[in-house]
Design a protein around this motif. Structure first.
Motif, short mmCIF file in Angstrom:
data_model
loop_
_atom_site.label_atom_id
_atom_site.label_comp_id
_atom_site.label_asym_id
_atom_site.label_seq_id
_atom_site.Cartn_x
_atom_site.Cartn_y
_atom_site.Cartn_z
N SER A 1 31.59 52.27 55.59
CA SER A 1 31.74 52.28 57.05
C SER A 1 32.70 53.38 57.51
O SER A 1 32.95 53.52 58.70
N GLY A 2 33.27 54.10 56.56
CA GLY A 2 34.19 55.17 56.92
C GLY A 2 35.64 54.72 57.07
O GLY A 2 36.48 55.48 57.55
N ILE A 3 35.93 53.50 56.69
CA ILE A 3 37.30 52.99 56.78
C ILE A 3 37.95 53.17 55.42
O ILE A 3 37.46 52.67 54.40
N ASN A 4 39.03 53.93 55.39
CA ASN A 4 39.73 54.20 54.14
C ASN A 4 40.66 53.05 53.79
O ASN A 4 41.51 52.66 54.59
N PRO A 5 40.50 52.53 52.57
CA PRO A 5 41.42 51.47 52.14
C PRO A 5 42.81 52.04 51.91
O PRO A 5 42.97 53.22 51.62
N ASN A 6 43.81 51.19 52.05
CA ASN A 6 45.17 51.60 51.76
C ASN A 6 45.68 50.79 50.57
O ASN A 6 44.94 50.00 49.98
N ALA A 7 46.93 51.00 50.21
CA ALA A 7 47.50 50.30 49.05
C ALA A 7 47.40 48.78 49.21
O ALA A 7 47.11 48.07 48.25
N ALA A 8 47.62 48.29 50.41
CA ALA A 8 47.56 46.84 50.65
C ALA A 8 46.16 46.29 50.40
O ALA A 8 46.01 45.18 49.88
N THR A 9 45.14 47.06 50.72
CA THR A 9 43.76 46.63 50.46
C THR A 9 43.53 46.51 48.96
O THR A 9 42.99 45.50 48.48
N PHE A 10 43.94 47.54 48.23
CA PHE A 10 43.78 47.50 46.78
C PHE A 10 44.61 46.38 46.16
O PHE A 10 44.18 45.72 45.22
N ASN A 11 45.81 46.17 46.68
CA ASN A 11 46.65 45.09 46.16
C ASN A 11 46.02 43.73 46.41
O ASN A 11 46.16 42.81 45.58
N ALA A 12 45.31 43.57 47.53
CA ALA A 12 44.60 42.31 47.80
C ALA A 12 43.51 42.10 46.76
O ALA A 12 43.32 40.97 46.26
N LEU A 13 42.81 43.18 46.39
CA LEU A 13 41.80 43.08 45.34
C LEU A 13 42.44 42.68 44.01
O LEU A 13 41.94 41.81 43.29
N MET A 14 43.57 43.31 43.69
CA MET A 14 44.25 43.01 42.42
C MET A 14 44.75 41.57 42.39
O MET A 14 44.66 40.90 41.37
N ASN A 15 45.25 41.10 43.51
CA ASN A 15 45.72 39.72 43.55
C ASN A 15 44.56 38.75 43.30
O ASN A 15 44.70 37.77 42.59
N GLY A 16 43.42 39.05 43.87
CA GLY A 16 42.24 38.24 43.61
C GLY A 16 41.85 38.25 42.14
O GLY A 16 41.49 37.22 41.57
N CYS A 17 41.97 39.42 41.52
CA CYS A 17 41.68 39.52 40.08
C CYS A 17 42.65 38.66 39.28
O CYS A 17 42.25 37.98 38.33
N ARG A 18 43.91 38.70 39.65
CA ARG A 18 44.91 37.89 38.94
C ARG A 18 44.58 36.41 39.08
O ARG A 18 44.64 35.66 38.12
N LEU A 19 44.21 36.00 40.29
CA LEU A 19 43.92 34.59 40.53
C LEU A 19 42.66 34.14 39.81
O LEU A 19 42.60 33.03 39.29
N ALA A 20 41.68 35.00 39.78
CA ALA A 20 40.40 34.62 39.20
C ALA A 20 40.38 34.73 37.68
O ALA A 20 39.58 34.08 37.02
N GLY A 21 41.24 35.57 37.13
CA GLY A 21 41.28 35.73 35.68
C GLY A 21 39.99 36.31 35.12
O GLY A 21 39.44 35.82 34.15
N TRP A 22 39.51 37.38 35.74
CA TRP A 22 38.27 38.02 35.28
C TRP A 22 38.38 38.42 33.83
O TRP A 22 39.43 38.79 33.34
N SER A 23 37.26 38.40 33.15
CA SER A 23 37.21 38.84 31.76
C SER A 23 36.02 39.78 31.61
O SER A 23 34.93 39.49 32.06
N GLN A 24 36.27 40.93 30.98
CA GLN A 24 35.19 41.88 30.71
C GLN A 24 35.21 42.26 29.24
O GLN A 24 36.19 42.03 28.54
N ALA A 25 34.16 42.90 28.80
CA ALA A 25 34.04 43.23 27.38
C ALA A 25 34.96 44.37 26.96
O ALA A 25 35.26 44.51 25.80
#
Length: 174
Positions: A28-52
């Motif tokens: 959409s042309g909206i540039n994410p900032n550090a807070a956006t990326f940190n929100a993604l990382m926090n979700g990853c921490r909470l979800a405990g994703w696992s990859q190969a």
């Protein structure tokens, strides 16, 4: 608006939706900032994703390439988000690095947590009390003496580590 929804998706462990929203945001042309990326990382921490496998940016954080697939937890996805940050021209901040330190600590990779702090300092990002708390938690989970860990921290960032050392000398059993 996107950031709030991404944060909510992460909170409720709907990471696929969070990453899709991030993609829609960029398209959409909206540039994410550090807070956006940190929100993604926090979700990853909470979800405990696992990859190969860990992301190619493992070398950036001087981490070992050997790991137990069942124990990668959320680290690989957080490394992916940090890669996205660098690719977007946004340097990880103290929250970004602290999320990675916490993720490593939760899966027992204390050495990688310390390597992340070293990388953090090398990039001019000052660890804070949250970073140190994550390191202490990692040490405790790994059965390491907290006082020994704090002595190692003092070498990296004397001011905060000495304050914590003074407090914990009266509490720690070792």
């Amino acid at each position: 608006m996107f950031q709030s929804i991404i944060k909510a998706c992460g909170k409720y462990r709907a990471l696929d939706n969070a990453f899709e929203l991030h993609e829609q945001m960029v398209l959409s042309g909206i540039n994410p900032n550090a807070a956006t990326f940190n929100a993604l990382m926090n979700g990853c921490r909470l979800a405990g994703w696992s990859q190969a496998a860990l992301s190619p940016f493992v070398n950036r954080f001087k981490c070992s390439t050997r790991f137990d697939i069942q124990r990668t937890g959320d680290v690989s996805r957080i490394l992916q988000v940090i890669d996205m940050m660098w690719s977007s021209g946004i340097a990880p901040d103290v929250v970004s690095y602290s999320s990675l330190v916490d993720a490593y600590g939760r899966i027992g990779r204390v050495e990688d947590a310390f390597a992340t702090v070293d990388d953090m300092i090398a990039h001019g990002v000052e660890p804070n009390i949250v970073t140190f708390t994550h390191l202490i938690n990692a040490a405790v989970r790994a059965g390491k003496c907290v006082i020994a860990v704090l002595n190692l921290l003092a070498v990296r960032c004397a001011q905060l580590a000495i304050v914590m050392l003074n407090v914990l000398e009266h509490v720690s059993p070792c």
